[in-house]
Design a protein around this motif. Structure first.
Motif, short mmCIF file in Angstrom:
data_model
loop_
_atom_site.label_atom_id
_atom_site.label_comp_id
_atom_site.label_asym_id
_atom_site.label_seq_id
_atom_site.Cartn_x
_atom_site.Cartn_y
_atom_site.Cartn_z
N SER A 110 0.87 -1.10 -0.13
CA SER A 110 -0.02 -0.03 0.15
C SER A 110 0.84 1.39 -0.01
CB SER A 110 -0.94 0.15 1.21
OG SER A 110 -0.08 -0.08 2.46
N SER A 115 -7.83 6.23 3.57
CA SER A 115 -8.33 5.28 4.58
C SER A 115 -9.77 4.98 3.99
CB SER A 115 -8.38 6.05 5.80
OG SER A 115 -9.31 7.13 5.75
N ASP A 116 -10.37 3.65 4.35
CA ASP A 116 -11.42 3.23 3.87
C ASP A 116 -11.94 2.48 5.10
OD1 ASP A 116 -13.59 3.42 2.46
OD2 ASP A 116 -12.79 2.35 0.60
N GLY A 117 -13.14 2.09 5.02
CA GLY A 117 -13.69 1.10 5.94
C GLY A 117 -14.30 1.48 7.37
N CYS A 118 -15.01 0.75 7.93
CA CYS A 118 -15.72 1.09 9.37
C CYS A 118 -16.70 2.20 9.38
CB CYS A 118 -14.56 1.44 10.20
SG CYS A 118 -13.27 0.24 10.56
N ASP A 130 -13.89 -2.88 9.27
CA ASP A 130 -13.56 -3.23 8.04
C ASP A 130 -12.16 -3.00 7.95
OD1 ASP A 130 -16.45 -3.21 7.87
OD2 ASP A 130 -16.27 -1.53 6.14
N TRP A 131 -11.46 -4.33 7.51
CA TRP A 131 -10.13 -4.20 7.52
C TRP A 131 -9.50 -5.43 6.42
CZ3 TRP A 131 -6.85 -0.73 6.94
CH2 TRP A 131 -5.40 -0.81 7.42
N ILE A 132 -8.33 -5.49 6.36
CA ILE A 132 -7.70 -6.61 5.22
C ILE A 132 -8.07 -8.16 6.05
CG2 ILE A 132 -6.20 -5.07 4.10
CD1 ILE A 132 -3.96 -6.38 5.78
N LEU A 134 -4.80 -2.00 0.67
CA LEU A 134 -5.89 -1.28 1.56
C LEU A 134 -7.37 -1.71 0.70
CD1 LEU A 134 -4.27 2.01 2.88
CD2 LEU A 134 -4.98 -0.32 4.16
N LYS A 176 -8.24 -4.39 -0.26
CA LYS A 176 -8.80 -5.64 -0.11
C LYS A 176 -9.71 -5.49 1.22
CE LYS A 176 -4.76 -7.72 0.52
NZ LYS A 176 -3.82 -8.98 0.77
N CYS A 177 -9.80 -4.46 1.85
CA CYS A 177 -10.80 -3.87 3.06
C CYS A 177 -12.07 -4.42 2.80
CB CYS A 177 -10.75 -2.48 3.27
SG CYS A 177 -11.64 -1.92 4.62
N CYS A 178 -12.60 -5.42 3.99
CA CYS A 178 -14.05 -5.71 3.96
C CYS A 178 -14.38 -5.90 5.25
CB CYS A 178 -13.83 -7.12 3.10
SG CYS A 178 -13.07 -8.30 3.81
#
Length: 361
Positions: free
Chosen positions: A52, A110-113, A133-135, A324, A326-328
């Motif tokens: 990343s 940043s992404d997720g959550c 939400d994270w890898i 990043l 792959k974040c889910c």
């Protein structure tokens, strides 16, 4: 079933460890118990940093070393980190590099959550919850930690092995969730976000937590959504100050995703990366809050929403992506601050995974 069964959280694959004593003793126990998971965490983050940010693990350790002068002023944190390193057979800088992962990987994206807090009108109970939400690889390096420290509230939190502060709650009924936020700036004279989160979890109330954050700030941008038995709010933190986000007047809910809501902070730390799903998720959770009540079932329904996929609140893994991207959604945690217990599940809440009760043993 008891929460702990041979060091595991119910019938899941997640380890569960109870720790007590001095900071060094707590660290030693953490490192010894979770040695395999700590080694896995270093492996996972070594790959993530490279994919990343094109940052090698050696470079991550070098950046981590820049926080050592600050950590010398926080001997409780430093002793715990030293204990983790000693117990797991790793180096201190490896453990620091895990704990400052937000300052290494999340600086410009940043992404997720998605997080929220709300009172249940019929009972007056305050609920605080979110999707983490994270890898996906982090799942093999995650554990539940229960801490008992002299002169401080007991803590219960979910974190990557080796990291000393994360999503959770304490024995006073204070619950805190975390949303990563990009900032393009970090400070080396303020505690990084995961250390800050640990300090916040050790406070007795929302009011005292806000006081702590106003006095100490944070090394990078993030949002701490929090609640106690009487109140709840979001606190956006940054290297340049904090901002308090209060519940919406129309719904009584405070919600957050991964961009700054405060006008002043958002101008100082603009979040305009086009791949972010944060704006779509925030608009959607605001829609879902209308007419919704506080409570485990209601929170799980909102956090399981898949509208606007792949930019949905409940996010599924995508194929052919790296870093990043792959974040889910990995876990869902919802805390009732009055009863001091949480509702937890592993996986996407839209799939109605098995739910577990989390409480102090």
């Amino acid at each position: 079933m008891e929460t702990v069964a041979s060091g595991r959280f119910y019938d899941t694959h997640l380890p569960y460890v109870k720790l007590s004593g001095t900071p060094l003793e707590i660290g030693l126990g953490h490192g010894t118990f979770a040695k395999a998971q700590i080694v896995k965490a270093i492996e996972v983050y070594s790959t993530l940093y490279k994919e990343s940010k094109n940052v090698s693990w050696d470079e991550a350790r070098r950046r981590a070393a820049e926080y050592l002068p600050l950590l010398e002023k926080h001997p409780d944190i430093l002793d715990e980190l030293r204990g983790i390193a000693q117990g797991s057979g790793t180096d201190l800088l490896d453990i620091v590099a895990l704990n400052v992962r937000s300052e290494i990987t999340m600086v410009d994206i940043s992404d997720g959550c998605t997080s929220l807090a709300q009172v249940e009108s019929s009972t007056g109970d305050v609920y605080v919850g979110q999707n983490w939400d994270w890898i996906p690889e982090v799942d093999a390096a995650t554990l539940w930690i229960e801490l008992e420290q002299v002169g401080k509230p007991k803590l219960l939190f979910l974190a990557e092995a080796g990291i000393i502060g994360k999503y959770g709650f304490n024995s006073e009924g204070l619950a805190i969730m975390l949303n990563a936020i990009s900032s393009n700036e970090v400070s080396y004279d303020k505690l990084p976000i995961h250390f800050t989160l640990r300090k916040c979890l050790e406070q007795e109330s929302v009011e005292k937590t806000v006081d702590y954050l106003e006095s100490n700030g944070c090394a990078s941008c993030a949002n701490l959504l929090m609640g106690d038995v009487n109140s709840y709010c979001s606190v956006e933190v940054s290297p340049r100050g904090i901002a308090i986000i209060k519940p919406d007047d129309d719904t009584g809910v405070v919600s957050h995703t991964n961009h700054l809501l405060d006008e002043t902070l958002s101008k100082e730390f603009p979040c305009d990366t086009p791949i972010l799903s944060s704006f779509a998720r925030y608009d959607r959770i605001k829609e879902l809050n209308v007419g919704s009540e506080g409570g485990f079932k209601s929170f799980r329904s909102r956090l399981g929403d898949i509208a606007n996929a792949p930019k949905s609140i409940c996010k599924y893994p995508e194929e052919g992506v790296t870093g990043l991207a792959k974040c889910c959604t990995l876990y869902t945690i919802i805390v009732n601050t009055k009863t001091k217990e949480a509702n937890f599940s592993h996986g996407r809440p839209h799939d109605n995974p098995k739910e577990y009760r989390v409480s102090f043993s």
